[in-house]
Every structure is written in structure tokens, then in C-alpha cells.
Design a protein around this motif. Structure first.
Motif, mmCIF file in Angstrom:
data_model
loop_
_atom_site.group_PDB
_atom_site.id
_atom_site.type_symbol
_atom_site.label_atom_id
_atom_site.label_comp_id
_atom_site.label_asym_id
_atom_site.label_seq_id
_atom_site.Cartn_x
_atom_site.Cartn_y
_atom_site.Cartn_z
ATOM 1 N N SER A 164 0.819 -1.212 0.000
ATOM 2 C CA SER A 164 0.000 0.000 0.000
ATOM 3 C C SER A 164 0.853 1.263 0.000
ATOM 4 N N GLN A 182 -1.798 -1.173 -9.079
ATOM 5 C CA GLN A 182 -2.723 -1.913 -8.220
ATOM 6 C C GLN A 182 -3.341 -3.095 -8.967
ATOM 7 N N ALA A 183 -3.695 -2.862 -10.229
ATOM 8 C CA ALA A 183 -4.265 -3.946 -11.028
ATOM 9 C C ALA A 183 -3.239 -5.042 -11.278
ATOM 10 N N ALA A 185 -0.695 -5.787 -9.371
ATOM 11 C CA ALA A 185 -0.426 -6.489 -8.106
ATOM 12 C C ALA A 185 -1.491 -7.533 -7.811
ATOM 13 N N LYS A 186 -2.730 -7.254 -8.222
ATOM 14 C CA LYS A 186 -3.813 -8.211 -7.982
ATOM 15 C C LYS A 186 -3.740 -9.395 -8.943
ATOM 16 N N ASP A 187 -3.260 -9.135 -10.159
ATOM 17 C CA ASP A 187 -3.161 -10.199 -11.162
ATOM 18 C C ASP A 187 -1.812 -10.888 -11.005
ATOM 19 N N ALA A 188 -1.635 -11.550 -9.866
ATOM 20 C CA ALA A 188 -0.323 -12.068 -9.484
ATOM 21 C C ALA A 188 0.152 -13.222 -10.360
ATOM 22 N N LYS A 200 -0.086 -14.159 -3.588
ATOM 23 C CA LYS A 200 -0.093 -12.816 -3.011
ATOM 24 C C LYS A 200 1.277 -12.160 -3.199
ATOM 25 N N GLU A 202 2.352 -9.346 -1.580
ATOM 26 C CA GLU A 202 2.902 -8.797 -0.337
ATOM 27 C C GLU A 202 3.982 -9.710 0.223
#
Length: 385
Positions: A164, A182-183, A185-188, A200, A202
Motif C-alpha cells: 500500500s 494496483q491492477a 499487483a492483484k493479477d499475481a 499474493k 505482499e
């Protein structure tokens, strides 16, 4: 030319076919050899005369043809304006020269390739984007294509940042929209995360200094950070080290992230690691009780949690839940990962940052010792005052 024809000019004579006797035949043979010899001499002479006639009749144009072949067109000076030139991977100096000529940077591709050769730069042109000017001399253009002049966004990601915090920083330094980071990071799945990362990002976006070219996408940047994590994981033998400690690699990264969040100095990290392992291995079980995990759950950044915050119903609340949180709470660096794999020897169960100004951390084995350290911390303005 009087009545003489070309054969007469070249020395043609009676071949002696009407004469009789051996002597006449020998004279005829000698005359034929002399004619062939004169022909071999006159042919190149006539060719030279013809070429000289062409150049002579062309005058200026003949001179220009020769001059252009030897001295190609070239601008002078440093040029003006601005143009961005991209050298692509695998392009030769000739490929670059043609693009520079097309964009009006240099007057001719030949002038640029000559300048590259003179500067011994043929094998030093590196892929990337370069800011150049229009109508530059070829030598000046070569000078600007030094690898040090590539357009790069340099981003330093500090140890212990959460995603974040990290993604807005990447957006700020590269000029890319934070929503794209952000997009990504979500589509790992497209980031080549280790299988034990559980999809994930993180904890696996490694903190370091990166140089990104202008056309590098947010997804490519994050993938580069994951690749940097993989390099560290390999260098410290993360998987084998985790096995030896009785943990999974994901658990080790989670432990390292807590160490990174809790430690004020690198030298304290192995001791903090020992406190974590001592609590995890204690019988009867003992909660980790780390304020940093509660702050992560709440999206806050203080070093301590209030009594009300300690009641939060989150799996990251290690005051209420036994064992480790579900995953990393920061992105740890080399020191924290190495400390998680190599904890110090000791029986400590507690640690307190007793002096927030100097980041000094002290360790205790009993609750009484821990209470004394908390009191010391408060007297120094920490631990909630």
C-alpha cells in the motif's frame, strides 16, 4: 582519317596468305602477334579515355558523385529541438543509423556509422531510449548515445514498506498511473511468483534500487521485483533453510516481514527472530502478540496498538490468534530474511524498543523484566507514553 579504316589504325596488314614459302608464313605469324599485343594495350586505354570523357562532360556532377561516396553529408554542431530515439535489443549500428537519418537527427546514415567507427562505439550501443536533438553532427549524436545517457526512472524501495506504500511510490517515480500498479499487483499470476507465495505479492516485491525504462509497464516492474526476490531466495537457500527450521518458505518470509517491521537496527534482527521462534515453539502455546501485525490489519503505521485496537477481529491480530498471521505484513530485505533463517541463540520471550530516538531494542526472558523495559520505553516517550 584519310581512307584508312579501323583495321589500318590498329596496324592491320596483309596477312601474307598470297605469299609462298616458310619465311612468308613466319612473317605473317609475327605480324598477328604484334596486332594482338597492340589490342591488349589499347582496350584499357580507350576505357580510361571514355571514363575521363564522362567525368569531364559531367563536370560538377561527376565530382559530386565521387565526393559523396567518400565524404557523406553531415550536419555541424549540437543540433536543436528534442527527439527520443529508441535502440532496440539486437539492433546494429547500421540499423540505428538509418533510424537517426529517418528522424532527422543526422544528415546521413553513412556519416553516423563512420562516426561510430571512429569512436570505437560499434559494440557499445546499448538498448534503451535516448533524448537527442534534430540536425546534430554525427559525432555529437554518437556522444549522446552513451549508455549513461539512457532515459531511466530510478526508484529506491526501502525495506519494510507495505504494498500500500510501495505502489504509490512506484507510480510517483515512473509517471505511471497507480491504478495500473494496483491492477498488476492483484493479477499475481503474471508476476511469476513462487508457488509458496499463495498468489499474493505482499512480502515478495523485493526492496532495492531499480532502473526502469520509460516503456516498462507496471506489470513488468513488479515482475522485476519478484525476480529480485527469487535471486535473494536462491542465494540464501530459502527453501532448504525453511525445511531445516521446520517451516515453509512462506512462513519464513512472514517471519522476516515481522522482523523487518519490528526491528530498529539490523543487528537486533537475529534476536527478534529468536523471540518469535521461542514463542511459536513454547509449550503451552504463547501468542506472538506483535503490534506490527495489528497495525497491518488496521492499515495503520504506529509502533504500538491501543487496548481497543488489540481487540480487532482479524487473522493478523497476533494478540488474539495463535501462531503466525496468514502472510507477510511488509516486504522484507536481505537482513530480515537472513535473520529469519539464522536466529540468535537465547531464551528471550520479549523485546521492547526502549529508546525510540536511537532505535535501541532490549530483550527480556520474564514478564517482570519485560515490564521494566516497557516502563523505560515510556520514560523515553515511547510505548504509548
Amino acid at each position: 582519317m584519310n581512307d584508312l579504316d579501323l583495321n589500318t589504325l590498329l596496324g592491320a596488314e596483309d596477312d601474307g596468305s598470297t605469299r609462298s614459302g616458310a619465311r612468308g608464313g613466319r612473317r605473317a605469324s609475327r605480324r598477328r602477334r604484334r596486332r594482338r599485343s597492340r589490342g591488349r594495350f589499347l582496350a584499357p586505354l580507350l576505357a580510361f579515355v571514355v571514363l575521363a570523357g564522362i567525368i569531364g562532360s559531367g563536370g560538377y556532377y561527376g565530382y559530386r558523385w565521387i565526393n559523396d561516396a567518400l565524404v557523406p553529408d553531415d550536419f555541424s554542431g549540437q543540433g536543436a529541438g528534442e527527439v527520443v530515439i529508441e535502440i532496440k535489443d539486437g539492433q546494429s549500428a547500421s540499423d540505428v543509423a538509418l533510424e537517426l537519418e529517418r528522424q532527422g537527427v543526422v544528415a546521413s546514415a553513412r556519416a553516423f556509422t563512420n562516426a561510430v567507427g571512429n569512436a570505437n562505439m560499434s559494440d557499445k550501443l546499448q538498448p534503451g531510449e535516448y533524448k537527442m536533438r534534430k540536425r546534430m553532427s554525427a559525432a555529437a549524436a554518437v556522444g549522446l548515445l552513451n549508455p549513461d545517457n539512457r532515459l531511466l526512472a530510478t526508484v529506491t524501495i526501502a525495506e519494510g514498506l507495505r504494498l500500500s506504500q510501495m505502489l504509490p511510490k512506484l507510480a510517483e517515480k515512473t509517471g505511471k498511473p497507480v491504478k495500473e500498479f494496483q491492477a498488476a499487483a492483484k493479477d499475481a499470476e503474471d508476476l511469476d511468483l513462487p508457488s509458496y507465495a499463495k498468489g499474493k505479492l505482499e512480502g515478495y516485491a523485493f526492496p532495492a534500487t531499480y532502473e526502469f525504462q520509460p516503456k516498462t509497464t507496471p506489470k513488468q516492474m513488479l515482475a522485476a521485483m519478484v525476480e529480485r526476490f527469487r535471486q535473494t531466495a536462491k542465494s540464501v537457500d530459502l527453501e532448504e533453510g525453511a525445511r531445516a527450521l521446520g517451516h515453509t518458505p512462506h512462513e519464513i518470509v512472514t517471519i522476516a516481514s515481522i522482523i523487518q517491521a519490528e526491528a530498529g537496527r539490523a543487528e537486533d534482527m537475529p534476536k527478534i527472530a529468536r523471540v518469535i521462534y521461542n514463542r511459536l515453539d513454547r509449550d503451552p502455546p504463547m501468542t506472538l502478540s506483535m503490534d506490527s501485525t495489528v497495525m497491518y490489519a488496521l492499515g495503520k503505521f504506529r509502533t504500538y496498538a491501543t487496548s481497543a485496537e488489540l481487540e480487532t477481529k482479524s487473522p493478523y491480530n497476533t494478540y488474539r490468534n495463535q501462531g503466525l498471521p496468514p502472510g507477510p505484513i511488509t516486504n522484507p530485505g536481505d537482513h530480515a530474511i537472513e535473520a529469519a533463517l539464522n536466529p540468535a541463540d537465547g531464551s528471550w520471550l520479549y523485546f521492547v524498543a526502549t529508546d525510540p530516538k536511537s532505535n535501541v531494542t532490549e530483550f527480556a526472558t520474564t514478564e517482570a523484566e519485560q515490564s521494566a523495559l516497557v516502563a523505560k520505553c515510556r520514560s523515553n516517550g515511547g510505548c504509548g507514553g
